[in-house]
Structure formats: structure tokens, C-alpha cells
Design an enzyme around this catalytic site. Structure first.
Site, mmCIF file in Angstrom:
data_model
loop_
_atom_site.group_PDB
_atom_site.id
_atom_site.type_symbol
_atom_site.label_atom_id
_atom_site.label_comp_id
_atom_site.label_asym_id
_atom_site.label_seq_id
_atom_site.Cartn_x
_atom_site.Cartn_y
_atom_site.Cartn_z
ATOM 1 N N ASP A 52 15.068 22.968 -19.205
ATOM 2 C CA ASP A 52 14.721 24.340 -19.577
ATOM 3 C C ASP A 52 14.618 25.113 -18.262
ATOM 4 O O ASP A 52 13.666 24.951 -17.509
ATOM 5 C CB ASP A 52 13.375 24.339 -20.328
ATOM 6 C CG ASP A 52 12.808 25.746 -20.541
ATOM 7 O OD1 ASP A 52 13.512 26.735 -20.255
ATOM 8 O OD2 ASP A 52 11.643 25.849 -20.992
ATOM 9 N N LYS A 117 16.430 34.224 -12.855
ATOM 10 C CA LYS A 117 17.195 34.112 -14.096
ATOM 11 C C LYS A 117 17.646 35.478 -14.620
ATOM 12 O O LYS A 117 18.696 35.604 -15.227
ATOM 13 C CB LYS A 117 16.324 33.407 -15.145
ATOM 14 C CG LYS A 117 17.010 33.136 -16.473
ATOM 15 C CD LYS A 117 16.107 32.262 -17.319
ATOM 16 C CE LYS A 117 16.645 32.033 -18.710
ATOM 17 N NZ LYS A 117 15.751 31.161 -19.484
ATOM 18 N N GLU A 217 18.120 28.442 -26.325
ATOM 19 C CA GLU A 217 16.704 28.054 -26.305
ATOM 20 C C GLU A 217 16.118 27.931 -27.721
ATOM 21 O O GLU A 217 15.446 26.930 -28.015
ATOM 22 C CB GLU A 217 15.902 29.031 -25.440
ATOM 23 C CG GLU A 217 16.186 28.813 -23.962
ATOM 24 C CD GLU A 217 15.787 29.981 -23.067
ATOM 25 O OE1 GLU A 217 15.078 30.886 -23.539
ATOM 26 O OE2 GLU A 217 16.195 29.976 -21.890
ATOM 27 N N ASP A 241 9.478 33.417 -29.102
ATOM 28 C CA ASP A 241 9.317 32.850 -27.751
ATOM 29 C C ASP A 241 8.740 33.896 -26.806
ATOM 30 O O ASP A 241 9.429 34.816 -26.378
ATOM 31 C CB ASP A 241 10.696 32.359 -27.260
ATOM 32 C CG ASP A 241 10.626 31.686 -25.877
ATOM 33 O OD1 ASP A 241 9.575 31.778 -25.205
ATOM 34 O OD2 ASP A 241 11.635 31.078 -25.475
HETATM 35 P P1 ADP Z 1 9.202 31.269 -19.256
HETATM 36 O O1 ADP Z 1 9.806 30.718 -20.497
HETATM 37 O O2 ADP Z 1 9.324 32.751 -19.133
HETATM 38 O O3 ADP Z 1 9.640 30.562 -18.024
HETATM 39 P P2 ADP Z 1 6.632 30.018 -20.039
HETATM 40 O O4 ADP Z 1 6.997 29.736 -21.440
HETATM 41 O O5 ADP Z 1 6.423 28.878 -19.134
HETATM 42 O O6 ADP Z 1 7.599 31.076 -19.361
HETATM 43 O O7 ADP Z 1 5.311 30.917 -20.096
HETATM 44 C C1 ADP Z 1 4.615 31.309 -18.964
HETATM 45 C C2 ADP Z 1 3.487 32.217 -19.394
HETATM 46 O O8 ADP Z 1 2.564 31.501 -20.211
HETATM 47 C C3 ADP Z 1 2.692 32.765 -18.209
HETATM 48 O O9 ADP Z 1 2.495 34.156 -18.361
HETATM 49 C C4 ADP Z 1 1.376 32.013 -18.330
HETATM 50 O O10 ADP Z 1 0.291 32.769 -17.817
HETATM 51 C C5 ADP Z 1 1.251 31.861 -19.829
HETATM 52 N N1 ADP Z 1 0.294 30.807 -20.189
HETATM 53 C C6 ADP Z 1 0.280 29.531 -19.750
HETATM 54 N N2 ADP Z 1 -0.791 28.871 -20.265
HETATM 55 C C7 ADP Z 1 -1.461 29.763 -21.038
HETATM 56 C C8 ADP Z 1 -2.651 29.708 -21.832
HETATM 57 N N3 ADP Z 1 -3.387 28.579 -21.899
HETATM 58 N N4 ADP Z 1 -3.044 30.809 -22.499
HETATM 59 C C9 ADP Z 1 -2.319 31.947 -22.425
HETATM 60 N N5 ADP Z 1 -1.197 32.078 -21.690
HETATM 61 C C10 ADP Z 1 -0.777 30.995 -21.002
HETATM 62 MG MG MG Z 2 11.000 29.802 -21.771
#
Ligand code: ADP
Ligand code: MG
Length: 648
Positions: A52, A117, A217, A241
């Protein structure tokens, strides 16, 4: 008298005139086998990882040989499965990727790249409006070419930087598994276009990975919940998502092992980062905290603190944190009202997606929750209210879902699950040679097979009765750099003025990768069909070399193509102008004829010199001068025929 050329937004293309000695007998009926990617991956022993490659965070996952279940791989000295998608260019010219790079966002923002990205497969024009939001420098030397990022005194493409993230993930998996990894499945958002998908594939290649498949995705997320793993599944799901900086909603229809994307919507600038900003704003409103007095480092620190508070609020009712000897507090209720408008915006996107899919809300059977921000209970609550009757899937770890699904797809491609239907793609583009030795792509690479596409062409010379059609495979703009698959002559075209014949070239690639080409002159019905003559498929190494070559030579190729196209346009313009003077002598004054001839000579001279900008200037001069009296005549005669329309 303006000729519509490709680089000016038109779709007509001119085939070169075959010289008599080049006429060859038609090849005997035969078939060409085009090597489809994935072919070599179907051997049972290969370990293929699922990746991912996220905007904010990236992960790599495999099917655990012991449990048979997908699992995300953690780094060697932590239990952390997440690798932040941040790349720092160090003082000694190396790349550092992940958490340590993320720390450098405060220290050295100019050499620390995040959200790369968003730039994949984009030109500067595409990204200029949000350039100011980046701490690093995106360069604009040529607004139409792909963006580059300036780090120190070097320039990097988003492909190269994404490759650094992929290398880090590859390395992580190799260390954990104690074996070399060379094959992967990489996920992309469902809305990614061909350029963005190809850029992702190229990043994989540069990282030393053979990318067996680019998977959407939401498809990966559904697979992770077991939806579609069984061939008999028939289901309609919504995949919600919400990541760090982006929101995507996709509506999928799953049937016979095929994941069809019915609709997508979202916002590429809405995510958890906005929740963090909303918390900072809450603190500014409710305390004496004044953001304008803070320096860049303090602002970054405050932002990280807000993120920390947000995460804790996913399991706690109130959070208090220290910042510069101030205590900053926020309750879950305050947080929810601060982010309410943002969450509502995601629901508005959902509404548009459902509408575009043509479905009723009650036809959506499941809602799959993906992305770190769906850990916020308020988000889950609002989304389940919105999709009333649907079942909500949020039992898996939302950060890992996409990678887990990619691992399942990887396992399928590795040949370990023969019961699941797989669709293949063409690894290289297929097209024909047009005037000036240019490659005109008819079937772009990564197209799913079977695939059919076609396009209309015309002749470039009066009275042309036959056409040589040369079929090529490859990514370069000059056909001589690509691989020739076949060549045949369409003859028996009735003699007509240049531009009048309408020649339709259709490519049909069947599920086994066998290409059939048909050329037909539509006015007379003259037709020729061939199954392209036998060739052995390319090896994976050859495909790789061709792709790397096309990347390396992209700039040079583009220059060659735009010069060649300018020359083609000019030569055609000169021919039609000369004809125009001959046919309209009575209506033109001597001064007008002299002036037109002078402009034609200037254009010819410019072609001889070979500067694209100058050619275009001279062409414009001639066009501007002749336009008023040329329009009428062009309308009447061949003007209409020039607009060869694409039949795709
Ligand atoms: P991407 O797909 O854009 O790479 P992710 O799916 O990894 O991103 O999501 C990252 C986001 O999730 C960040 O903004 C992070 O702060 C948030 N996040 C991670 N853990 C938590 C949580 N426990 N509660 C709320 N938000 C969270
Ligand atoms: Mg993602």
C-alpha cells in the site's frame, strides 16, 4: 488553413506515403503472441508482496505461510508496521525514508518530501495551484512536462522518490523474511488515470520490483474483508477511505471475481491532517494561544501535538497536553463539533458517488471502512447513520486493510489460489508508425485484455493509392526505438486528394494476447485484415529495459516528437497553401500572392533550421495572414475530411 496536429489538441494523424519499392507481399496469416505481464509470476514458488503506497503512510504485507492469513510486516527494531511516506535527502546525498525522515520535516523542510503520491504522473500545470502548500520546491521549467522536485542542487521525479519508499518497504520485507523479494502488487486509488498508474509501476521497477499488478485500493480493501475472494460472490459495496490528506469513496460491484468500479468521488485535500488543524484552531479559539507568534518549528510541533490529541480522543473522553508551558485541553465533544463540517463533506461526496452509480441507497450491501482517520468513532457513527441499512465493516485495522488486500491479490498472482479468475494486462503499448517515424499508440500499455481500439487516419499526398501500415510495440515516441511487430500494405484505395480518404485502423487484442489488425478505407470499403506475423514474446528483462529507456529518454523523445509534429504540420500547411494560390489566383492581388510566398519561404527556411518554436512562429505568421481568405475555401473542400475522428 490550420491543420489540426496532435500537439495542438487534434486527433488526426497522417501516415507516411509508401514508396513503391517498399510494397511487400502480405504476410501469411499468422499470430503474434504478446508476452502478458504476470505470465512468469504464475509459478507456485514465488513470494509476492502486497504494497500500500499511501500518501501519508505505506505498508508491505504478505500471506503468513503459517496461518495462511495476510499480515503486515513490521520493521526489525520496532513493532511498527507503518512506514511514513516521507523521504529526506541527507547532507551526504542519501535518501532516508520513514519515521526518521518525518522528524526532519521540522528540521529541514526543504529537503524533506511528503505526499509525493499527489505528484505522480502530474505536470507542473496540474499541481501549480497547490504548490505553495509544500515545504519543498517543485520546479516549473517546462509547464507541460512531468514535475520534478528540487532537493539541494539536484532534481528528482516523483517516480524516483516513490521508488525510494518502495525500496524501503522491499528492504523491510527482505529483512523480516530473510529472503530476497522481487515481485509485488501495488495499490493505487481507483480514480488514478493511466499516467498515474504507469508512474506507480515505473516506481516499482526502479525499486527493483516486478510489479505484477496495479490494484485499486477499494478492491484490495474489499478483498481484505473476504468480499470477492469466492468466485460466486455477488455484492455491491461502498468503500469509505479517509486517510491523512485524502478522502475517497468508491462504489464497487463484485461479480464473477471481477471488481467493477461503478463510481468514485472524494476530495484529494481532505483527511486527518484537517482534523489536526481543526484541533489547533479550537485551541486558538479557546485559549490565549496565538499561532502568529510561533515559528515554523513550533507550528509543526503544535500540529504533531494536535494529532496526538486526536488519536487519544479515539479512545478517551478528554485529552490535556503541554505546549510551551501551556496546558491545552480538548474534549471529545469539542473535537466532534470542530470536525463536524469536514465529516459532513465526506458524506456529501458519498451522496454524489451513490447518485453517479445509479443505485439506490438500499442496494449498497456493505460499507468497508478504510484509512487511519476512520479510527475516530464520530466518523464511524456518522457514516453508519448515512448508509442506514448497510453492514459496516470496521473490524480490521483501518491502516492495514489496503496492504492486507494487496497481499491476498499477490498470493493469487503467485499462483497459490487457482480458483480465482484473473485478468491480464498488456505490458507495453501497441501502435502504428505515422508520418515522421512517430509512434501513435492505439492500445496503451496496462490495458486489460481482451481489448479493442481504433483510430482514423488519412493520406498525406494527393492520389495516394496504398498505405504501408507498420505495427510497433513499446513506449518510445520514435518507432525506430520500439519493437516492430508487423508491416502490411493496404492497397486499392481509390485516388483522392490528400486528406480525403478515411482509413480506420482497428487493433483487436484477444484474451491470450494475440493481436489482429484491420485497416479499412471507409469511403470505398477497401479492407485488409491480418493476424500479425509470428514473434516470440518479450522477456521480462526486455520489457524492463524498454521501460527504463523510455523513462531515461522521455525529455529527448518529447522534443523529437514536438519538432517532428511541427514539421509535419508545416509541410502540410505549405502544400495546402501552394494549392490554395493555384486555385484562387483570380481572387488574390499580386501583393497578397507575394506576401504569401514570402511567408512560405520563411517557413521552409525555418524547417531547414529545425527549431520548433521558430517553426511554430512562422506557421502562425502564415496562418494569420491567410486565414481570412482561406477559411471559405477550406470549408468547402477537404477541410471536413481533415478531422479524422477517433473511433475509440
Ligand atoms: P494514507 O492512506 O493517506 O496514507 P492513513 O490511512 O495511514 O493515510 O491515515 C493516516 C491518518 O490517520 C493520519 O491523519 C493519522 O493522524 C490518522 N490516524 C491514525 N491513527 C488514528 C487514531 N487512532 N484516531 C484518529 N486518527 C488516526
Ligand atoms: Mg490509504
Amino acid at each position: 488553413m490550420q491543420l489540426v496536429g496532435k500537439n495542438r489538441g487534434g486527433s488526426s494523424t497522417w501516415l507516411s506515403q509508401p514508396k513503391p519499392k517498399q510494397i511487400l507481399p502480405l504476410p501469411a496469416m499468422a499470430r503474434v503472441s504478446i508476452n502478458l505481464s504476470g505470465e512468469s509470476a504464475k509459478k507456485k514458488t514465488d513470494l509476492v508482496v502486497g504494497i500500500d503506497l499511501g500518501t501519508t503512510n505505506s505498508l508491505v504485507a504478505i500471506i503468513d505461510p503459517e496461518t495462511g492469513k495476510p499480515k503486515a510486516i513490521s520493521g526489525d527494531n520496532s513493532n511498527e508496521v507503518i512506514t511514513p511516506s516521507v523521504i529526506h535527502f541527507t547532507e551526504d546525498g542519501r535518501f532516508d525514508v520513514g519515521s526518521s525522515a518525518r522528524d526532519m520535516l521540522i528540521e529541514n523542510p526543504e529537503k524533506t518530501v511528503y505526499s509525493v503520491k499527489r505528484l505522480l504522473g502530474k505536470s507542473y500545470n496540474d499541481v501549480s495551484e497547490f504548490e505553495s502548500t509544500y515545504g519543498y520546491k517543485i520546479i516549473d521549467e517546462d509547464a507541460d512536462s512531468l514535475v520534478k522536485i528540487k532537493l539541494g542542487d539536484r532534481f528528482f521525479s516523483p517516480i524516483e522518490l516513490s521508488a525510494e519508499i518502495l525500496k524501503e518497504l522491499k528492504h523491510k520485507a527482505e529483512k523480516h523474511l530473510n529472503q530476497e523479494i522481487s515481485k509485488a502488487v501495488i495499490t493505487v486509488p481507483a480514480y488514478f488515470n493511466d499516467a498515474q498508474r504507469q508512474a506507480t509501476r515505473d516506481a516499482g521497477k526502479l525499486a527493483g520490483l516486478e510489479v505484477l499488478r496495479i490494484v485499486n485500493e477499494p478492491t484490495a480493501a474489499s478483498l481484505a474483508y473476504g468480499i470477492g475472494q469466492d468466485k460466486s460472490t455477488q455484492k455491491t459495496v461502498a468503500v469509505y477511505d479517509l486517510g491523512g490528506g485524502t478522502f475517497d469513496i468508491s462504489i464497487l460491484r463484485i461479480e464473477d471475481g471481477i471488481f467493477e468500479v461503478l463510481a468514485t468521488n472524494g476530495n484529494t485535500f481532505l483527511g486527518g491532517d484537517d482534523f489536526d488543524r481543526a484541533i489547533v484552531s479550537h485551541w486558538v479559539r479557546s485559549t490565549d494561544l496565538d499561532e502568529t507568534t510561533l515559528d515554523a518549528k513550533q507550528i509543526q510541533k503544535l500540529r504533531l501535538l494536535a494529532e496526538e490529541a486526536k488519536k487519544r480522543l479515539s479512545s478517551q473522553e478528554t485529552v490535556s497536553l503541554e505546549f510551551e508551558s501551556k496546558s491545552l485541553t480538548i474534549s471529545r465533544l469539542d473535537f466532534e463539533s470542530s470536525v463536524n463540517a469536514l465529516v459532513q463533506e465526506t458524506l456529501d461526496c458519498c451522496e454524489r458517488a451513490v447518485k453517479d452509480s445509479g443505485l439506490n441507497m438500499d442496494e449498497i450491501e456493505e460499507v468497508v471502512m478504510v484509512g487511519g482517520s476512520t479510527r475516530t468513532p464520530y466518523v464511524v457513527q456518522k457514516v453508519s447513520n448515512y448508509f442506514r441499512s448497510s453492514k459496516i465493516d470496521n473490524s480490521l485495522d483501518p491502516d492495514e486493510i489496503v496492504a492486507l488486500g494487496a497481499a491476498i491479490e499477490a498470493d493469487i498472482l503467485a499462483g497459490n489460489r487457482r480458483d480465482i479468475l484473473l485478468l491480464d494486462v498488456t505490458p507495453l503499448s501497441l501502435g502504428i508508425e505515422t508520418l515522421g517515424g512517430l509512434m501513435d499508440v492505439i492500445i496503451p500499455r496496462n490495458s486489460r485484455v481482451p481489448f479493442r481500439a481504433g483510430r482514423n487516419y488519412t493520406t498525406s499526398i494527393d492520389g495516394q493509392v496504398n498505405l504501408k501500415i507498420s505495427v510497433f510495440q513499446g513506449e518510445r515516441d520514435q518507432v525506430t526505438e520500439n519493437r516492430k511487430l508487423a508491416e502490411f500494405i493496404l492497397n486499392g484505395i481509390p485516388a483522392m486528394p490528400a486528406g480525403l480518404p478515411k482509413i480506420e485502423i482497428a487493433f483487436m487484442l484477444d484474451a491470450d494476447g494475440i493481436l489482429k489488425v484491420r485497416a479499412k478505407e471507409l469511403r470505398s470499403g477497401v479492407e485488409q485484415t491480418i493476424d500479425v506475423k509470428p514473434q516470440y514474446g518479450l522477456t521480462d528483462e526486455e520489457v524492463e529495459t524498454m521501460l527504463l529507456d523510455s523513462l531515461k529518454n522521455a525529455k529527448q523523445d518529447m522534443e523529437y516528437r514536438s519538432l517532428q509534429e511541427a514539421i509535419n504540420e508545416s509541410e502540410y500547411l505549405i502544400t495546402t497553401t501552394v494549392k490554395f494560390i493555384e486555385n484562387n489566383q483570380g481572387d488574390l492581388t499580386d501583393e497578397q500572392v507575394t506576401e504569401i510566398n514570402r511567408l512560405v519561404s520563411a517557413l521552409k527556411e525555418s524547417i531547414a533550421q529545425g527549431s520548433k518554436d521558430d517553426i511554430q512562429q512562422k506557421q502562425d505568421d502564415l496562418n494569420v495572414y491567410t486565414k481570412p481568405f482561406a477559411e471559405e475555401m477550406m470549408d468547402k473542400s477537404i477541410g471536413k475530411a481533415l478531422k479524422g475522428k477517433s473511433i475509440q
